[in-house]
Write an enzyme that holds these catalytic residues in place. Sequence first.
Site, PDB file in Angstrom:
ATOM      1  N   TRP A   5       5.941  12.887  10.160  1.00 21.36           N
ATOM      2  CA  TRP A   5       5.183  14.132  10.292  1.00 21.36           C
ATOM      3  C   TRP A   5       5.803  15.085  11.325  1.00 21.36           C
ATOM      4  O   TRP A   5       7.009  15.327  11.250  1.00 21.36           O
ATOM      5  CB  TRP A   5       3.707  13.799  10.597  1.00 21.36           C
ATOM      6  CG  TRP A   5       3.151  12.812   9.595  1.00 21.36           C
ATOM      7  CD1 TRP A   5       2.781  11.518   9.833  1.00 21.36           C
ATOM      8  CD2 TRP A   5       2.948  13.021   8.175  1.00 21.36           C
ATOM      9  NE1 TRP A   5       2.344  10.910   8.675  1.00 21.36           N
ATOM     10  CE2 TRP A   5       2.433  11.803   7.642  1.00 21.36           C
ATOM     11  CE3 TRP A   5       3.144  14.090   7.300  1.00 21.36           C
ATOM     12  CZ2 TRP A   5       2.121  11.644   6.290  1.00 21.36           C
ATOM     13  CZ3 TRP A   5       2.820  13.929   5.945  1.00 21.36           C
ATOM     14  CH2 TRP A   5       2.313  12.721   5.465  1.00 21.36           C
ATOM     15  N   TYR A  65      -3.743   1.881  16.059  1.00 24.71           N
ATOM     16  CA  TYR A  65      -2.467   1.787  16.757  1.00 24.71           C
ATOM     17  C   TYR A  65      -2.591   1.571  18.255  1.00 24.71           C
ATOM     18  O   TYR A  65      -1.795   0.882  18.859  1.00 24.71           O
ATOM     19  CB  TYR A  65      -1.649   3.069  16.529  1.00 24.71           C
ATOM     20  CG  TYR A  65      -1.125   3.205  15.113  1.00 24.71           C
ATOM     21  CD1 TYR A  65       0.145   2.755  14.779  1.00 24.71           C
ATOM     22  CD2 TYR A  65      -1.898   3.778  14.114  1.00 24.71           C
ATOM     23  CE1 TYR A  65       0.634   2.861  13.492  1.00 24.71           C
ATOM     24  CE2 TYR A  65      -1.424   3.894  12.826  1.00 24.71           C
ATOM     25  CZ  TYR A  65      -0.151   3.433  12.509  1.00 24.71           C
ATOM     26  OH  TYR A  65       0.326   3.531  11.232  1.00 24.71           O
ATOM     27  N   ASN A 107      -7.125   1.998  10.156  1.00 23.94           N
ATOM     28  CA  ASN A 107      -5.791   2.230  10.724  1.00 23.94           C
ATOM     29  C   ASN A 107      -5.944   2.247  12.233  1.00 23.94           C
ATOM     30  O   ASN A 107      -6.736   3.032  12.768  1.00 23.94           O
ATOM     31  CB  ASN A 107      -5.224   3.584  10.284  1.00 23.94           C
ATOM     32  CG  ASN A 107      -4.778   3.576   8.834  1.00 23.94           C
ATOM     33  OD1 ASN A 107      -4.890   2.567   8.147  1.00 23.94           O
ATOM     34  ND2 ASN A 107      -4.284   4.712   8.382  1.00 23.94           N
ATOM     35  N   ASN A 145      -6.750   8.723   3.297  1.00 28.69           N
ATOM     36  CA  ASN A 145      -6.171   8.147   4.490  1.00 28.69           C
ATOM     37  C   ASN A 145      -6.508   9.041   5.681  1.00 28.69           C
ATOM     38  O   ASN A 145      -6.142  10.218   5.713  1.00 28.69           O
ATOM     39  CB  ASN A 145      -4.644   8.070   4.365  1.00 28.69           C
ATOM     40  CG  ASN A 145      -3.997   7.519   5.632  1.00 28.69           C
ATOM     41  OD1 ASN A 145      -4.139   6.330   5.921  1.00 28.69           O
ATOM     42  ND2 ASN A 145      -3.330   8.368   6.403  1.00 28.69           N
ATOM     43  N   GLU A 146      -7.214   8.493   6.644  1.00 32.85           N
ATOM     44  CA  GLU A 146      -7.476   9.163   7.922  1.00 32.85           C
ATOM     45  C   GLU A 146      -7.937  10.616   7.773  1.00 32.85           C
ATOM     46  O   GLU A 146      -7.228  11.546   8.187  1.00 32.85           O
ATOM     47  CB  GLU A 146      -6.215   9.121   8.789  1.00 32.85           C
ATOM     48  CG  GLU A 146      -5.675   7.731   9.028  1.00 32.85           C
ATOM     49  CD  GLU A 146      -4.559   7.698  10.073  1.00 32.85           C
ATOM     50  OE1 GLU A 146      -4.192   8.763  10.560  1.00 32.85           O
ATOM     51  OE2 GLU A 146      -4.088   6.600  10.383  1.00 32.85           O
ATOM     52  N   GLU A 192      -3.376  -0.106   8.355  1.00 27.59           N
ATOM     53  CA  GLU A 192      -2.163   0.275   9.092  1.00 27.59           C
ATOM     54  C   GLU A 192      -2.261  -0.250  10.517  1.00 27.59           C
ATOM     55  O   GLU A 192      -3.325  -0.178  11.136  1.00 27.59           O
ATOM     56  CB  GLU A 192      -1.985   1.800   9.198  1.00 27.59           C
ATOM     57  CG  GLU A 192      -1.475   2.472   7.965  1.00 27.59           C
ATOM     58  CD  GLU A 192      -1.301   3.977   8.137  1.00 27.59           C
ATOM     59  OE1 GLU A 192      -1.024   4.426   9.280  1.00 27.59           O
ATOM     60  OE2 GLU A 192      -1.440   4.689   7.139  1.00 27.59           O
ATOM     61  N   HIS A 239      -2.966  11.031   0.920  1.00 21.62           N
ATOM     62  CA  HIS A 239      -2.381  10.819   2.249  1.00 21.62           C
ATOM     63  C   HIS A 239      -1.755  12.147   2.677  1.00 21.62           C
ATOM     64  O   HIS A 239      -0.545  12.277   2.836  1.00 21.62           O
ATOM     65  CB  HIS A 239      -1.351   9.687   2.208  1.00 21.62           C
ATOM     66  CG  HIS A 239      -1.020   9.084   3.547  1.00 21.62           C
ATOM     67  ND1 HIS A 239      -1.113   7.741   3.813  1.00 21.62           N
ATOM     68  CD2 HIS A 239      -0.603   9.651   4.702  1.00 21.62           C
ATOM     69  CE1 HIS A 239      -0.753   7.500   5.073  1.00 21.62           C
ATOM     70  NE2 HIS A 239      -0.431   8.660   5.632  1.00 21.62           N
ATOM     71  N   ARG A 245       0.861  -1.190   0.000  1.00 18.69           N
ATOM     72  CA  ARG A 245       0.000   0.000   0.000  1.00 18.69           C
ATOM     73  C   ARG A 245       0.896   1.238   0.000  1.00 18.69           C
ATOM     74  O   ARG A 245       1.766   1.391   0.869  1.00 18.69           O
ATOM     75  CB  ARG A 245      -0.888  -0.008   1.249  1.00 18.69           C
ATOM     76  CG  ARG A 245      -1.652   1.291   1.441  1.00 18.69           C
ATOM     77  CD  ARG A 245      -2.566   1.229   2.668  1.00 18.69           C
ATOM     78  NE  ARG A 245      -3.249   2.486   2.843  1.00 18.69           N
ATOM     79  CZ  ARG A 245      -3.075   3.321   3.887  1.00 18.69           C
ATOM     80  NH1 ARG A 245      -2.230   3.014   4.860  1.00 18.69           N
ATOM     81  NH2 ARG A 245      -3.723   4.443   3.950  1.00 18.69           N
TER      82      ARG A 245
HETATM   83  C1  BGC Z   1      -0.614   7.674   9.415  1.00 17.64           C
HETATM   84  C2  BGC Z   1       0.844   7.510   9.053  1.00 17.64           C
HETATM   85  C3  BGC Z   1       1.688   7.724  10.292  1.00 17.64           C
HETATM   86  C4  BGC Z   1       1.312   6.684  11.322  1.00 17.64           C
HETATM   87  C5  BGC Z   1       2.116   6.732  12.612  1.00 17.64           C
HETATM   88  C6  BGC Z   1      -0.994   7.046  10.714  1.00 17.64           C
HETATM   89  O1  BGC Z   1      -1.882   7.886  11.371  1.00 17.64           O
HETATM   90  O2  BGC Z   1      -1.435   7.271   8.367  1.00 17.64           O
HETATM   91  O3  BGC Z   1       1.158   8.400   8.035  1.00 17.64           O
HETATM   92  O4  BGC Z   1       3.051   7.702  10.016  1.00 17.64           O
HETATM   93  O5  BGC Z   1      -0.027   6.859  11.672  1.00 17.64           O
HETATM   94  O6  BGC Z   1       1.898   7.921  13.289  1.00 17.64           O
END
Ligand code: BGC
Length: 503
Positions: free
Chosen positions: A460, A341, A339, A196-197, A408, A149, A103
């Site tokens: 970022w 985390y 996505n 994206n997001e 992600e 993105h 991707r």
């Molecule tokens: C984003 C990525 C970013 C990653 C880690 C995601 O929110 O799509 O671009 O690097 O998180 O922060």
Amino acid sequence: MPRYRFKDMISTSKFTEPSHEIFYYGDFPNTFAWGTTSSAYQIEGGWNEDGKGVSIWDEFTHKLQSQISDGSSGNAACDSYHRIDQDIKIIKELRGISVGYYRFSLSWPRIIPTGEINDGINQPGVDYYNNLIDELLANNIQPMVTLYHWDLPQALQDKYEGWLDQSGIIVKAFADYTDFCFKTYGDRVKFWITFNEPFITAQLGYGVAAFAPGHYSPGEGVYYAAHSIIKSHAQAYHIYNNTYRESQKGQIGITLNTNWVEPMTTTDLDHIEASQRSLAFSTGWFAEPIFNSGDYPDVMIWNVGNRSEYYNITYDRLPKFTEEEKELNKGTSDFFGLNHYTSNLIVPCSYYPEEGPTYDSDQEACGDGCAEWPPSASSWLYQVPWGIRKLLIWIKRTYGDPVIYITENGISEHFSDGLDDDIRVNYYKNYIDEVLKAIKEDDVNVKGYTAWSLMDNFEWAEGYSERFGLHWVNFTDPERTRIPKKSASYYRSLAGSGTYVRP
Ligand code: BGC
């Protein structure tokens, strides 16, 4: 002082032979797709080469260096603009017995420098992606392409205020750009992601101004930006659906980011309601229009309206969709791109900022990570594997059991960290195990998993100070050498079925 010297890394950079990972809950289905990912601004570099236009991230990093923790930019990043061969090599090695797709995102200003197609396209930029797609396919890797993105052409920001524009110009510019991409690449690309997001673009870009274009409007701009993004997404979907789907036979959808939000006290109804509000304001903001009713979640309409009333604001801070627009929004994603985390603990909270209402205060819910959860190099990212399973179940129940692709998932280390990334191996192990439980135990329709990121890159506002990669990148070497970390070997060993699956 870096913990590893570059020389030491090269000698330890071989893959260990992948052995099939055994999961307690059984195996992933043979048809499960595995991928890895990146984005244009974070890896390409070549920011002003061969006719590329300036993006809002070029402008932001050049003019507001103090906003980036190490004062850096994506000017050169991983130099992927000149190093397709190196990228293909590491993706191919990763493919091993599992990874079947890559991707990546297209840089809109590399393809259309001003963002408006009538001003002309940039052929070298178009060719760059043609080559990348061809090389991927030649190596049996399917391209999964994100159209946006975060790197808006700066000219669109300067002329029309970017996503704040409510006149329809930005929606048309995006529609023309996506039409061009479908026409140009759609013979080979079968999996498209429009945005994206969008939450990050709206809140960090046009709300609190932490990201490009750095526009501060936390109580209004934030909602306007999201509004034109949703309309643009719907347009792109319909263009694909009406003009290209039949001949190109691909799929198209959107990727949303969501933390799981756990009520601080799970037996307290107020806490449960606060966490539901928080989900509605983050995921529901985009998912409700696109996957359900065509409109914003009721609780958003209600809360933003009430708080406007309190401040004697008589116009709509949360813009309204017309009935026709609601119809156009509905059902415009073939899959739910997720996505994910981390997770937060949520409590109800009510406050009235002096400067006026904000997106944050409108929610009447506050959250943060929990100090007891294992951390990462990113202040916001705690390791909470069970959160992804709860979130997947919530998505299944709330949005009609959609097909889900995890687009992600990953964890950061510090700049000084090296190849023995046990923290990442454990993170993937634990999170992927929870994904498997969601499939096997809870019958969630997850079809694919994508590890963020293929390699360390420009993170970022954190610049290069945080590393998310399966591959370590030497940012002081002009060659930008990429070296597999321990997690690359681990990830490569996952699927085990040997099936080459396309998303
Ligand atoms: C984003 C990525 C970013 C990653 C880690 C995601 O929110 O799509 O671009 O690097 O998180 O922060």
